[in-house]
Design an enzyme around this catalytic site. Sequence first.
Site, short mmCIF file in Angstrom:
data_model
loop_
_atom_site.label_atom_id
_atom_site.label_comp_id
_atom_site.label_asym_id
_atom_site.label_seq_id
_atom_site.Cartn_x
_atom_site.Cartn_y
_atom_site.Cartn_z
N CYS A 182 0.48 -14.90 -10.81
CA CYS A 182 0.26 -14.57 -9.40
C CYS A 182 1.44 -13.85 -8.76
O CYS A 182 1.28 -13.21 -7.72
CB CYS A 182 -0.02 -15.84 -8.60
SG CYS A 182 -1.25 -16.92 -9.37
N HIS A 318 3.93 -17.88 -0.07
CA HIS A 318 2.92 -17.83 -1.12
C HIS A 318 1.63 -18.48 -0.61
O HIS A 318 0.54 -17.93 -0.78
CB HIS A 318 3.44 -18.54 -2.37
CG HIS A 318 2.57 -18.39 -3.57
ND1 HIS A 318 2.30 -17.17 -4.14
CD2 HIS A 318 1.88 -19.31 -4.31
CE1 HIS A 318 1.51 -17.32 -5.17
NE2 HIS A 318 1.23 -18.62 -5.30
N HIS A 356 -6.93 -15.20 -2.43
CA HIS A 356 -5.85 -15.10 -3.42
C HIS A 356 -6.18 -13.95 -4.36
O HIS A 356 -7.10 -14.02 -5.16
CB HIS A 356 -5.74 -16.42 -4.18
CG HIS A 356 -4.51 -16.51 -5.04
ND1 HIS A 356 -3.91 -15.42 -5.62
CD2 HIS A 356 -3.76 -17.59 -5.40
CE1 HIS A 356 -2.86 -15.80 -6.32
NE2 HIS A 356 -2.74 -17.13 -6.20
N SER A 603 2.93 57.83 3.36
CA SER A 603 3.79 58.78 4.06
C SER A 603 5.14 58.13 4.35
O SER A 603 5.90 57.82 3.43
CB SER A 603 3.09 59.27 5.33
OG SER A 603 3.79 60.36 5.89
#
Length: 869
Positions: A182, A318, A356, A603
């Site tokens: 994780c 977490h 998660h 020219s």
Amino acid sequence: MTAAQNRIAVVGLACRFPGARDAEAYWDLLRDGRDGLTRFTDEELAARGVPGRLRAHPGFVPVGGLIEGQADFDPDPFGFSDAEAALLDPQQRLFLECAWHALEHAGHGGGRGAGAVGVFAGAMQSAYLASNLAGRWDPTGAGRDPLGSLQTAISTQADYLPLQTAYRLNLTGPAVAVASSCSTSLVAVHLAAQSLLSGECDTALAGGVSLIVPQGQGYVHVAGGVYAADGTIRPFSADGTGIVYSQGVGVVVLRRLDDALAGGDPVLAVLHGSAVNNDGADKAGFTAPSMRGQARAVAEALAVAGASPREIGLIEAHGTATALGDPIEVAALRRVFGDTGPAWCGLGSVKGNIGHANSAAGIASFIKAVLAVRHRVLPASLHAHPLNPLLGLEGSPFEVIAETRDWDTPSLAGVSSFGIGGTNCHAVLGPAPRRPPVPADRRPQLLAVSGATAEAAIATARAVASRPEPGEDDLAYTLAVGRAELAYRVAGVGRAGLAAATPVRAAATRLVFAFPGAGSAYPGMGGELYRDEPVFARAVDECAELLLPPLGADVRDAMDPAIAEARVRDAGFGLPAVFAVSYGMARLLESWGIVPDALVGHSLGECTAAAVSGALPLPEAARLVAARCAAAARAAGGGSMLAVPLGEDDVRELLSHHPGLDLAAVNAPAACVVSGPAAAIDRLADELRGRHIPGTRLRVDAAMHSRLMEPELPGLGTALAGLTGGAPTVPVFSTVTGASIGAELADAGHWTRQLREPVRFAQALRAALGPEDEPLLVEVGPGSALSALARRNALPGLRSVVTTLLAGEPESAGVREAAGTLWAHGRPVDLAALPASGRRRVHAPGYAFQRRRLWIDPFLGHVIRDRCG
């Protein structure tokens, strides 16, 4: 290293999570406190093939996080065939798209200006392989896997995610697969930062991805298991019963802070420090968290950042919402921060919003913290109340963020991500330094985008044009230096011009500059460019100072729109002014990287070609122009020139009845010019009108390329004696012979002949354009006469004809439009040189992927596994 040298800038990001298709939608989701998970109806589940027995299970929870268009992909910008793309794990597809967008968000699309770019990323094991491709797997490569088993492995194994990204985006820094359960994607951020600090790369992509295939299936809650009983993940709550596994992808672009500031990158936040460790065996079991291991990671990250706990105003935790995990995480934080109150640090977890996300969980938290730091807002932590009493928050420095609120101080944020197996990671973020203001560039701006297909180019252009921010000067610079240059291109001046432009397929093609002559001057020509473009102004100034003594007049006066038309028509003044403006235009285009393959001049324009090619130094070219125009003015004697829509043979037949008139130019199969005394020209014009043949007077009071010039030729030769020069560095095609000319451009005899003999523009133009397919022609100077003549020549391979300076039209916009047309057709153009110097990279809409369904369905007979037992 100093503290600043040890810091890493977050300069770009991209993500897709449930309920949020991009980073802006992700921030809206977080700021508004919305839950991105979806609760499925029984009908939806049945349509997805979820068996009735599973749906009827008492523990079945019909909730999950969806990624819209999971089966869709645009293979074109990455170089995949449809067959390769269909085999490719959707995790790799989604990560590739986000990596592309993240680099664009950083102003380094395609890795441009980013140096060596590293990729640090991780993914879950391929659910697509297990669910959709497993029945096709053949280890021998001879069976039902049409691309072979090696290709299947490359397309689905997580190890190949960063390698595929580096290959498809042509990134040459380290490409490293990261896997720590994780915490994978936050560990990827840490490793990317270390690689930057060690000098292994100059820019780094870091992130992770996790996709569920098939998605939208729900799950079964088992008492005592890790899955939430009610489909809601409740970090820090007394009602939390576990997690809801979800999915998503996130990528950030990191650079050393000093490099980012020096390069004008759009810094979102600053990574002050990070740390990674592992619990070892200091815990109850392999899957259990360790308070001491987490505390060590947080403390080390703070030490690396040189920050004290009192400077941390947000901890993005977490936060798994498990009865064991949340209290241990808060205990670890308290061990580092101490127990002194009152609370000064907000505590939150994005898992309450999106679930998660497995390998993408860490990057989801990191991006949330980056956005919170950038916007100075603390987003609410969803579903947290009532709080879990086991957290022990009373008397601690922490309070769970109940409602979204403004964030003043402390200014730093900490981000935690902990993986099963004990790999802990913590990062410390702070706000970006303020960028000093840069004066706006008020000139029109060229906006240029591209796509692998015409549809993508159009869609990207419309997306860019539809956004009112940022300012067009920084936007133009960002598009110029920070976008890949693909096959189909769109360019326009300003947002409106970009939205209205048509895509062109770029191709390597020959470019010819054509310089105008008599009849192209008009009052005010070049005045706006002289005011706005320093390169143009310097070149015109140089010409004007060289021409002033022999002419006794300042050709810059022609840039005043109030100047008399008669003065501009005067060959002794108007033609030298055309030379100065055309020369300045050529130098301006060259300063933008627009370099021709050949030159041709009509020219007087041949004098400009000689100067631009380097065959004549500018002082010598100015001497030539002054002498030539003075001779033409002296010989004017009431002379005039008439354009006639007839071929050379017809004109010569016509002139046999009009003695005193001469063929002055052959411009196209049915476009010539006659020159001579004004009265004779009047009689010819009257005759042509009687025959319903329109004739057009040139805007010059002289009869160049006629016998009226002959008395002046000896004096012109004397005035040009001793011309110095050499061979041109760019081929010049003379209108005297219609062929390439070299050192003769420094020969006085050539120029006396050139003033008298007919201008064979059609022949010279064909020779200059050459035999290559689809050349480009640019009229470099005032007017569109040569462009019109080029079209009348009906050259079948001519790709495009471009003008640069037209009477009555905005000049800065016109020359930028010309540059954009050349770029769109595939010519090298330094687009970054068009805005004023000092511009900065800014965030702008990214590439509009043209996704389509590229998916391999499971074999017939494949059924969703019964998750009931």
